[in-house]
Design a protein around this motif. Sequence first.
Motif, PDB file in Angstrom:
ATOM      1  N   VAL A 122      46.613  53.022  -4.878  1.00 21.65           N
ATOM      2  CA  VAL A 122      45.463  52.802  -3.995  1.00 21.65           C
ATOM      3  C   VAL A 122      44.800  54.131  -3.689  1.00 21.65           C
ATOM      4  CG1 VAL A 122      44.711  51.959  -1.738  1.00 21.65           C
ATOM      5  CG2 VAL A 122      46.517  50.752  -2.992  1.00 21.65           C
ATOM      6  N   LYS A 123      43.520  54.198  -3.883  1.00 23.76           N
ATOM      7  CA  LYS A 123      42.741  55.391  -3.601  1.00 23.76           C
ATOM      8  C   LYS A 123      41.773  55.094  -2.459  1.00 23.76           C
ATOM      9  CE  LYS A 123      44.642  57.528  -7.079  1.00 23.76           C
ATOM     10  NZ  LYS A 123      45.614  58.622  -6.865  1.00 23.76           N
ATOM     11  N   LEU A 124      41.842  55.894  -1.409  1.00 22.90           N
ATOM     12  CA  LEU A 124      40.965  55.720  -0.266  1.00 22.90           C
ATOM     13  C   LEU A 124      39.780  56.668  -0.374  1.00 22.90           C
ATOM     14  CD1 LEU A 124      43.654  55.507   2.562  1.00 22.90           C
ATOM     15  CD2 LEU A 124      42.493  53.629   1.415  1.00 22.90           C
ATOM     16  N   SER A 125      38.621  56.172   0.030  1.00 29.44           N
ATOM     17  CA  SER A 125      37.401  56.957  -0.100  1.00 29.44           C
ATOM     18  C   SER A 125      37.424  58.214   0.752  1.00 29.44           C
ATOM     19  CB  SER A 125      36.181  56.098   0.270  1.00 29.44           C
ATOM     20  OG  SER A 125      36.318  55.589   1.591  1.00 29.44           O
TER      21      SER A 125
ATOM     22  N   THR B 251      41.128  45.175  15.464  1.00 30.03           N
ATOM     23  CA  THR B 251      40.234  45.988  14.632  1.00 30.03           C
ATOM     24  C   THR B 251      39.942  47.314  15.312  1.00 30.03           C
ATOM     25  OG1 THR B 251      39.207  44.034  13.651  1.00 30.03           O
ATOM     26  CG2 THR B 251      37.967  46.089  13.537  1.00 30.03           C
ATOM     27  N   HIS B 252      39.642  47.263  16.584  1.00 33.02           N
ATOM     28  CA  HIS B 252      39.275  48.479  17.310  1.00 33.02           C
ATOM     29  C   HIS B 252      40.492  49.346  17.608  1.00 33.02           C
ATOM     30  CE1 HIS B 252      35.206  46.969  17.626  1.00 33.02           C
ATOM     31  NE2 HIS B 252      35.721  45.808  17.939  1.00 33.02           N
ATOM     32  N   THR B 253      41.658  48.711  17.722  1.00 35.63           N
ATOM     33  CA  THR B 253      42.885  49.497  17.829  1.00 35.63           C
ATOM     34  C   THR B 253      43.125  50.279  16.553  1.00 35.63           C
ATOM     35  OG1 THR B 253      43.894  47.907  19.350  1.00 35.63           O
ATOM     36  CG2 THR B 253      45.376  49.373  18.173  1.00 35.63           C
ATOM     37  N   ASN B 254      42.947  49.636  15.395  1.00 40.29           N
ATOM     38  CA  ASN B 254      43.161  50.312  14.118  1.00 40.29           C
ATOM     39  C   ASN B 254      42.144  51.429  13.886  1.00 40.29           C
ATOM     40  OD1 ASN B 254      45.476  49.101  12.929  1.00 40.29           O
ATOM     41  ND2 ASN B 254      44.303  47.251  12.507  1.00 40.29           N
ATOM     42  N   ILE B 255      40.931  51.223  14.362  1.00 38.19           N
ATOM     43  CA  ILE B 255      39.920  52.279  14.236  1.00 38.19           C
ATOM     44  C   ILE B 255      40.316  53.483  15.091  1.00 38.19           C
ATOM     45  CG2 ILE B 255      37.531  52.918  14.791  1.00 38.19           C
ATOM     46  CD1 ILE B 255      36.721  50.060  14.055  1.00 38.19           C
ATOM     47  N   LEU B 256      40.660  53.210  16.349  1.00 34.81           N
ATOM     48  CA  LEU B 256      40.914  54.292  17.297  1.00 34.81           C
ATOM     49  C   LEU B 256      42.229  55.011  17.033  1.00 34.81           C
ATOM     50  CD1 LEU B 256      39.672  55.612  19.810  1.00 34.81           C
ATOM     51  CD2 LEU B 256      40.953  53.978  21.208  1.00 34.81           C
ATOM     52  N   ILE B 257      43.262  54.271  16.608  1.00 30.94           N
ATOM     53  CA  ILE B 257      44.583  54.885  16.452  1.00 30.94           C
ATOM     54  C   ILE B 257      44.631  55.867  15.288  1.00 30.94           C
ATOM     55  CG2 ILE B 257      45.693  53.252  14.845  1.00 30.94           C
ATOM     56  CD1 ILE B 257      48.089  53.240  16.791  1.00 30.94           C
TER      57      ILE B 257
ATOM     58  N   PHE C  34      46.006  46.953   6.637  1.00 31.50           N
ATOM     59  CA  PHE C  34      46.435  47.261   5.268  1.00 31.50           C
ATOM     60  C   PHE C  34      45.320  47.832   4.389  1.00 31.50           C
ATOM     61  CE2 PHE C  34      49.135  43.795   6.842  1.00 31.50           C
ATOM     62  CZ  PHE C  34      50.378  44.380   6.714  1.00 31.50           C
ATOM     63  N   PHE C  35      44.101  47.630   4.779  1.00 29.69           N
ATOM     64  CA  PHE C  35      42.984  48.184   4.004  1.00 29.69           C
ATOM     65  C   PHE C  35      41.825  48.447   4.950  1.00 29.69           C
ATOM     66  CE2 PHE C  35      42.895  43.557   3.838  1.00 29.69           C
ATOM     67  CZ  PHE C  35      41.604  43.266   4.271  1.00 29.69           C
ATOM     68  N   SER C  36      40.961  49.338   4.531  1.00 31.46           N
ATOM     69  CA  SER C  36      39.830  49.720   5.368  1.00 31.46           C
ATOM     70  C   SER C  36      38.879  48.544   5.551  1.00 31.46           C
ATOM     71  CB  SER C  36      39.089  50.902   4.741  1.00 31.46           C
ATOM     72  OG  SER C  36      37.920  51.193   5.474  1.00 31.46           O
ATOM     73  N   ILE C  37      38.384  48.369   6.757  1.00 27.28           N
ATOM     74  CA  ILE C  37      37.434  47.284   7.018  1.00 27.28           C
ATOM     75  C   ILE C  37      36.098  47.524   6.331  1.00 27.28           C
ATOM     76  CG2 ILE C  37      38.478  46.532   9.186  1.00 27.28           C
ATOM     77  CD1 ILE C  37      36.538  48.250  10.674  1.00 27.28           C
TER      78      ILE C  37
END
Length: 247
Positions: free
Chosen positions: A47-50, A205-211, A185-188
């Motif tokens: 997996v490659k993340l941008s 969603t906002h927890t995953n963004i902020l954390i 598990f993957f970027s929104i």
Amino acid sequence: MTGWYPVFLKEMLQFRRKLLRLGYIFSAMMAPIIYLVTFGLGLGKTVKLSEGTDYLTFLLPGLVAMSSMNNSYSWVASSLNLSRLYFKTFQVYIQSPIKPFSIMIGEVMAGMVKGLFASLLIIVVGFVVPSKFSINLIFILTLLLNCFMFACLGVITGMITKSHEDTATYSNFFIMPMAFFSGTFFSIDRIPLIFKPIIYIMPLTHTNILIRKSYIDTEAMISLSLILFYCLCFFLIGSTLMKKYSE
């Protein structure tokens, strides 16, 4: 205000009894570890993340957020449901000279402890596996707010369900979709545009963004504001349900 402590202590005594069983600790770790091995160590290399972050480093904060959600929510929801409908111990709280607000605080704080315990297990694993996983003040604040938010949601579920099976139904419709589609598990960013309004309504969603933030930017401020909004709403709704309880 001191009325919350007996409620909290009762839940902690039950929790301590469970901690003495190794099976409980392993069960709390099992699902996140499976996800970590399957997605992080298994698929992570492909997996490659941008944004240039390796996948395992991206995944670990999401697993912490998911574990804190699952454990904070499920313990409170199940405990309240069982004490209301089967053991009839919740009625003792209501008849005692403890205000519903204090009962709410005690239940939520107990849920937070259980969510933090499960999260700590994942954090320890995160520092053991080869990754760039790290924590900062934003991470800690987000984790605490996430445990508080979903413990409050657990109170709501525990108060409105009519059977123990209903608790699982609510979990399947709300908690499970959040675990998989809220950026764990993957970027929104990869989610189709048509589904993004639904995704951004989900609290996790906002927890995953902020954390995953290392500093406060505009996106982090928006997510933090929404998390605080959900915390306030869930807490007020749960407190109201307890206040109006007449079962």
